[in-house]
Design a protein around this motif. Structure first.
Motif, PDB file in Angstrom:
ATOM      1  N   SER A   6       0.837  -1.195   0.000  1.00 56.47           N
ATOM      2  CA  SER A   6       0.000   0.000   0.000  1.00 56.47           C
ATOM      3  C   SER A   6       0.875   1.248   0.000  1.00 56.47           C
ATOM      4  O   SER A   6       1.928   1.272   0.623  1.00 56.47           O
ATOM      5  CB  SER A   6      -0.900   0.013   1.229  1.00 56.47           C
TER       6      SER A   6
ATOM      7  N   SER B 107       2.166   5.105   0.898  1.00 55.55           N
ATOM      8  CA  SER B 107       2.193   5.895   2.129  1.00 55.55           C
ATOM      9  C   SER B 107       0.974   6.795   2.204  1.00 55.55           C
ATOM     10  O   SER B 107       0.387   6.977   3.261  1.00 55.55           O
ATOM     11  CB  SER B 107       3.454   6.751   2.194  1.00 55.55           C
ATOM     12  N   THR B 108       0.598   7.361   1.076  1.00 52.84           N
ATOM     13  CA  THR B 108      -0.601   8.188   1.004  1.00 52.84           C
ATOM     14  C   THR B 108      -1.093   8.213  -0.436  1.00 52.84           C
ATOM     15  O   THR B 108      -0.344   7.923  -1.365  1.00 52.84           O
ATOM     16  CB  THR B 108      -0.325   9.620   1.513  1.00 52.84           C
TER      17      THR B 108
ATOM     18  N   SER C 128      -3.154  10.775  -3.193  1.00 52.41           N
ATOM     19  CA  SER C 128      -3.423  12.198  -3.384  1.00 52.41           C
ATOM     20  C   SER C 128      -4.858  12.530  -2.992  1.00 52.41           C
ATOM     21  O   SER C 128      -5.794  11.781  -3.282  1.00 52.41           O
ATOM     22  CB  SER C 128      -3.188  12.578  -4.841  1.00 52.41           C
ATOM     23  N   ALA C 129      -5.036  13.662  -2.331  1.00 54.43           N
ATOM     24  CA  ALA C 129      -6.365  14.092  -1.911  1.00 54.43           C
ATOM     25  C   ALA C 129      -7.204  14.552  -3.099  1.00 54.43           C
ATOM     26  O   ALA C 129      -8.429  14.536  -3.037  1.00 54.43           O
ATOM     27  CB  ALA C 129      -6.250  15.223  -0.899  1.00 54.43           C
TER      28      ALA C 129
ATOM     29  N   TRP D 211      -0.453   7.803  -6.384  1.00 50.81           N
ATOM     30  CA  TRP D 211       0.027   7.165  -5.160  1.00 50.81           C
ATOM     31  C   TRP D 211       1.390   7.729  -4.810  1.00 50.81           C
ATOM     32  O   TRP D 211       2.214   7.986  -5.686  1.00 50.81           O
ATOM     33  CB  TRP D 211       0.149   5.661  -5.343  1.00 50.81           C
TER      34      TRP D 211
ATOM     35  N   TYR E 264       4.778   7.206  -2.267  1.00 53.71           N
ATOM     36  CA  TYR E 264       5.579   6.398  -1.348  1.00 53.71           C
ATOM     37  C   TYR E 264       6.672   7.298  -0.779  1.00 53.71           C
ATOM     38  O   TYR E 264       7.449   7.879  -1.540  1.00 53.71           O
ATOM     39  CB  TYR E 264       6.203   5.200  -2.069  1.00 53.71           C
TER      40      TYR E 264
END
Length: 161
Positions: free
Chosen positions: A55, A57-58, A60-61, A67, A69
């Motif tokens: 998965s 790290s975050t 995008s909003a 994605w 990392y």
């Protein structure tokens, strides 16, 4: 006697120097079996990226097809503030229709920018009371006397409305 004192001073000096060795901490994404830089645009898909890297790290909003990392390494020496010595950020953008990798961007600590912090505060309503004003103000509150509405259905013990 002089040799023992010199030995003790030397031993103490080595202990102090050894205690100042930097402590390294890692945080964020850890590339164990595969590196995010090995992702190829046009050939890899969301499923293969998640299978290789796990998965992100975050996400995008603003776009769920981006994605991110991230990882960084900090070094702390003695009681000084930790310093970031390495930061790697990999941004993988996917095509919306085919879900294949469109672009892979790699950023490092050198790509970061310092943002000017605005130290102004947002005012809140009301004013702050001093300790003396708080003590004097609570004298007439009647917190020690029993209230007349206690025992009325719907009231809780100790409820001070």
């Amino acid at each position: 006697m002089l040799k023992r004192a010199a030995f003790a001073i030397a031993l103490g000096g080595f202990a102090l120097v050894g205690a100042c060795a930097p402590v390294t901490t890692y945080s964020g994404f850890q590339a164990i079996e595969s590196n995010p830089r090995d992702i190829k645009p046009g050939t890899d898909s969301k499923a293969t990226v998640r299978g290789r890297l796990g998965s992100p790290s975050t996400v995008s909003a603003f776009d769920p097809n981006v994605w991110i990392y991230m990882n960084q390494m900090k070094e702390t020496v003695a009681f000084f503030k930790p310093t970031v010595t390495r930061r790697d950020i990999t941004i993988i953008a996917f095509d919306k229709e085919t879900e294949t990798v469109k672009t892979v961007d790699n950023l490092t600590l050198a790509d970061g920018k310092v943002i000017a912090f605005n130290g102004r505060e947002t005012p809140t309503r009301g004013r702050e009371l001093t300790v003396v004003e708080q003590l004097i103000g609570s004298i007439g509150a009647g917190g020690l006397l029993p209230r007349e509405d206690e025992g009325v259905p719907g009231s809780r013990p100790g409820d001070r409305r």
